[in-house]
Design an enzyme around this catalytic site. Structure first.
Site, short mmCIF file in Angstrom:
data_model
loop_
_atom_site.label_atom_id
_atom_site.label_comp_id
_atom_site.label_asym_id
_atom_site.label_seq_id
_atom_site.Cartn_x
_atom_site.Cartn_y
_atom_site.Cartn_z
N PHE A 148 0.83 -1.31 -0.04
CA PHE A 148 0.15 -0.02 -0.14
C PHE A 148 0.98 1.15 -0.05
CE2 PHE A 148 1.13 0.00 4.52
CZ PHE A 148 1.07 1.33 4.73
N CYS A 280 9.41 1.56 3.44
CA CYS A 280 10.27 0.61 3.73
C CYS A 280 11.84 1.34 3.88
CB CYS A 280 10.40 -0.39 2.81
SG CYS A 280 10.98 0.28 1.30
P1 NAD Z 1 1.77 -6.60 2.99
O1 NAD Z 1 2.68 -7.81 3.16
O2 NAD Z 1 0.45 -6.55 3.94
O3 NAD Z 1 1.04 -6.53 1.59
C1 NAD Z 1 1.62 -6.69 0.53
C2 NAD Z 1 0.83 -7.27 -0.66
O4 NAD Z 1 0.78 -8.80 -0.26
C3 NAD Z 1 -0.60 -6.49 -0.78
O5 NAD Z 1 -0.94 -6.63 -2.15
C4 NAD Z 1 -1.39 -7.56 0.11
O6 NAD Z 1 -2.71 -7.87 -0.75
C5 NAD Z 1 -0.68 -8.74 -0.44
N1 NAD Z 1 -0.94 -9.77 0.78
C6 NAD Z 1 -1.20 -9.45 2.33
N2 NAD Z 1 -1.39 -10.52 3.06
C7 NAD Z 1 -1.24 -11.57 2.37
C8 NAD Z 1 -1.33 -13.11 2.50
N3 NAD Z 1 -1.65 -13.60 3.67
N4 NAD Z 1 -0.94 -13.82 1.52
C9 NAD Z 1 -1.01 -13.39 0.23
N5 NAD Z 1 -0.75 -12.03 -0.02
C10 NAD Z 1 -1.02 -11.00 0.96
O7 NAD Z 1 2.40 -5.13 3.23
P2 NAD Z 1 1.96 -3.69 3.13
O8 NAD Z 1 1.14 -3.35 4.47
O9 NAD Z 1 0.95 -3.46 2.05
O10 NAD Z 1 3.28 -2.76 2.98
C11 NAD Z 1 4.09 -2.48 3.89
C12 NAD Z 1 5.24 -3.39 4.16
O11 NAD Z 1 5.88 -3.55 2.81
C13 NAD Z 1 6.12 -2.90 5.11
O12 NAD Z 1 6.62 -4.23 5.80
C14 NAD Z 1 7.28 -2.34 4.38
O13 NAD Z 1 8.68 -2.47 4.79
C15 NAD Z 1 7.10 -3.37 3.09
N6 NAD Z 1 7.80 -2.61 1.82
C16 NAD Z 1 8.95 -2.95 1.56
C17 NAD Z 1 9.61 -2.30 0.37
C18 NAD Z 1 10.90 -2.89 0.07
O14 NAD Z 1 11.44 -2.54 -1.01
N7 NAD Z 1 11.78 -3.82 0.61
C19 NAD Z 1 9.18 -1.47 -0.28
C20 NAD Z 1 7.80 -0.94 0.17
C21 NAD Z 1 7.15 -1.58 1.37
#
Ligand code: NAD
Length: 498
Positions: A148, A280
């Site tokens: 998100f 992140c």
């Molecule tokens: P999230 O892991 O909750 O969701 C990411 C994606 O995975 C979304 O599209 C979501 O629908 C999907 N998802 C969620 N739960 C799932 C499940 N149980 N099974 C399969 N798919 C699932 O992450 P978020 O809250 O959207 O984003 C924040 C996180 O992303 C933070 O931990 C942040 O550090 C990380 N992030 C990392 C980077 C990087 O480059 N390393 C960049 C941006 C964000």
């Protein structure tokens, strides 16, 4: 209320009765609904991509690049509209939203170089009358699953490059703020992309699992939290897919005693509290080498954190908006409560913040903890909110050991005037992206982005040169055209130039 549709074969598709609420986090109101796809939705997108692939893979790279040139123009023309949508559903300020879009456009610019980046490698006369070359061919259908916190930029890390490499793409954006992501994909279609090359399926775990399980999907790029990154990596790799799964982070900034303190304070304010800490690459720990710099840092930071201009992201001129959901706010407040119980010193407490006129928004003021120790949960875990922790250490070596011992290794930086310390830090730190007096060292589009340790599962980083390798498979071709008059005798020894 409007339900945001999927985008399949160039058309808006609403095909199931599953949906989720999309909030405006500044007001706390539900403003839209988003359709949650099913396995059938994913199959429709796969069939669309399958039908588009044979022609697209044979379309000259220069023609594929022309679509990206037009796409870049459309993104620039629609900047205000895209920023407004990001800000409305995510909560970040308009300036911040425009900033993420600009960084995303840089990835489109990189993709415009398709003919150059896909030239391959050629060796004439690798043997007698033999030429050898490596060709970089598309994988087929590839998919992206995005978080998100960057609804414009992170998807743009993925599909412009995947598509100019000749692949067809299925994107599963975050269900929390999908509108800007969808608008951007529609602009790509308007730029002249053939139907089926780019598809968007909204959804949750159901869609993600269908993408993991589909044999037609050859590769998955994921960006999100570490537990989901690890799940996608292990489930995808088990099925023989190529995976890059970028996860969570805990980014440390080291302040050396010789640092330019005013610059470091300004840098930390932006890096810790920009986007409400939901980045992140956000700095969430300041590691102060020596008590003097720690005391001076707290003295300078505290009033600035208390004075942060906080309000609805869509109001111009603010510094920080709300957290993305009420649950995210509760989670961050839980960490702050936990830090207090664990004995850290809460110098600035943002928990009581009220934003006049937006009392139901998911706001939290900036928080500053001093005297945090490595055994505390607020140090060990990713908080993903406007909370900065100060850890006091005695030496650079101790600071580096602390960082190297942490499970995450996404970004880090050092503030110093001393080249020797900076060089040692760059050489020895176990982190994928390092800044020297640069708090958010997000690589430019022609380098690649990725953390180490539990911040990335897979071998290749996102976008840039690693992205090209990720979205193509190497084919090595060895070719001989013997002269007509010559006939070579059968050779039973292994062929060599020896
Ligand atoms: P999230 O892991 O909750 O969701 C990411 C994606 O995975 C979304 O599209 C979501 O629908 C999907 N998802 C969620 N739960 C799932 C499940 N149980 N099974 C399969 N798919 C699932 O992450 P978020 O809250 O959207 O984003 C924040 C996180 O992303 C933070 O931990 C942040 O550090 C990380 N992030 C990392 C980077 C990087 O480059 N390393 C960049 C941006 C964000």
């Amino acid at each position: 209320m409007k339900t945001i549709p999927h985008l399949i074969h160039g058309m808006a598709v609403e095909d199931s009765d599953r949906s989720a609420d999309v909030f405006n986090p500044s007001t706390g109101e539900v403003i839209r609904k988003v359709g949650l796809g099913t396995r059938d939705t994913v199959q429709r997108a796969i069939e669309s991509a399958k039908s588009a692939f044979p022609t697209w893979r044979n379309t000259p790279p220069a023609k594929r690049a022309q679509v990206m040139f037009r796409f870049k123009q459309l993104l620039e023309q629609n900047e205000a509209k895209i920023a407004e949508l990001i800000s409305q559903e995510h909560g970040k300020t308009l300036e911040d939203a425009a900033g993420e879009l600009k960084r995303g456009i840089e990835n489109v610019e990189f993709a415009c170089a398709a003919p150059e980046i896909l030239k391959g490698e050629f060796s004439r006369n690798a043997g007698p009358n033999i030429d050898a070359w490596s060709d970089f061919q598309p994988l087929g259908i590839v998919a992206g699953i995005t978080p998100f916190n960057f609804p414009a930029m992170v998807p743009l890390w993925m599909y412009p490059l995947a598509i100019v490499c000749g692949n067809c793409f299925i994107l599963k954006p975050s269900e929390r703020d999908p509108s800007s992501t969808l608008l951007i994909a529609e602009l790509l279609n308007q730029a002249g992309l053939p139907k089926g090359v780019m598809n968007v399926v909204h959804g949750d775990k159901v869609v993600v699992d269908a993408l993991i399980e589909a044999p037609e999907v050859k590769a998955l790029s994921f960006v999100g939290s570490t537990p989901i990154a690890e799940y996608i990596y292990s489930e995808g790799a088990k099925r023989g897919k190529r995976i890059q799964a970028l996860g969570g982070a805990k980014n440390h900034a080291v302040l050396m005693p010789d640092a330019d303190l005013d610059n470091a304070v300004n840098a930390l304010m932006g890096a810790a509290f920009g986007s409400c800490g939901e980045r992140c690459m956000a700095i969430s720990v300041a590691v102060c080498v020596g008590g003097q710099i720690a005391d001076a840092l707290v003295r300078k930071l505290a009033p600035q954190i208390k004075a942060l201009k906080i309000g609805a992201g869509t109001t111009a001129g603010l510094e920080m908006g709300p957290l993305v959901t009420s649950a995210a706010r509760e989670k961050v407040v839980g960490y702050v409560n936990d830090g207090v119980v664990a004995g850290a010193e809460l110098v600035v407490d943002g928990r009581g913040l009220q934003v006049f006129g937006n009392e139901n928004g998911f706001f939290l003021g900036g928080c500053l903890f001093d005297r945090v120790t490595p055994d505390m949960r607020i140090y060990k875990e990713e908080i993903f909110g406007p909370v900065l922790c100060i850890v006091r250490v005695g030496s650079l070596e101790e600071a580096m050991q602390l960082i190297n011992d942490h499970e995450y290794g996404n970004g880090t930086c050092i503030f110093t005037r001393d080249g020797e310390s900076a060089r040692l830090f760059c050489d020895e730190i176990e982190v994928g992206m390092v800044g020297v007096n640069v708090p958010l060292p997000v690589p430019v589009s022609y380098h690649s982005f990725g953390g180490w340790k539990r911040s990335l599962f897979g071998d290749l980083h996102a976008y840039g040169p690693d992205g090209v390798r990720f979205y193509t498979k190497r084919k090595a071709i060895t070719q001989r055209w013997p002269q007509r008059a010559s006939h070579e005798a059968a050779q039973f020894a292994f062929p060599s130039n020896g």
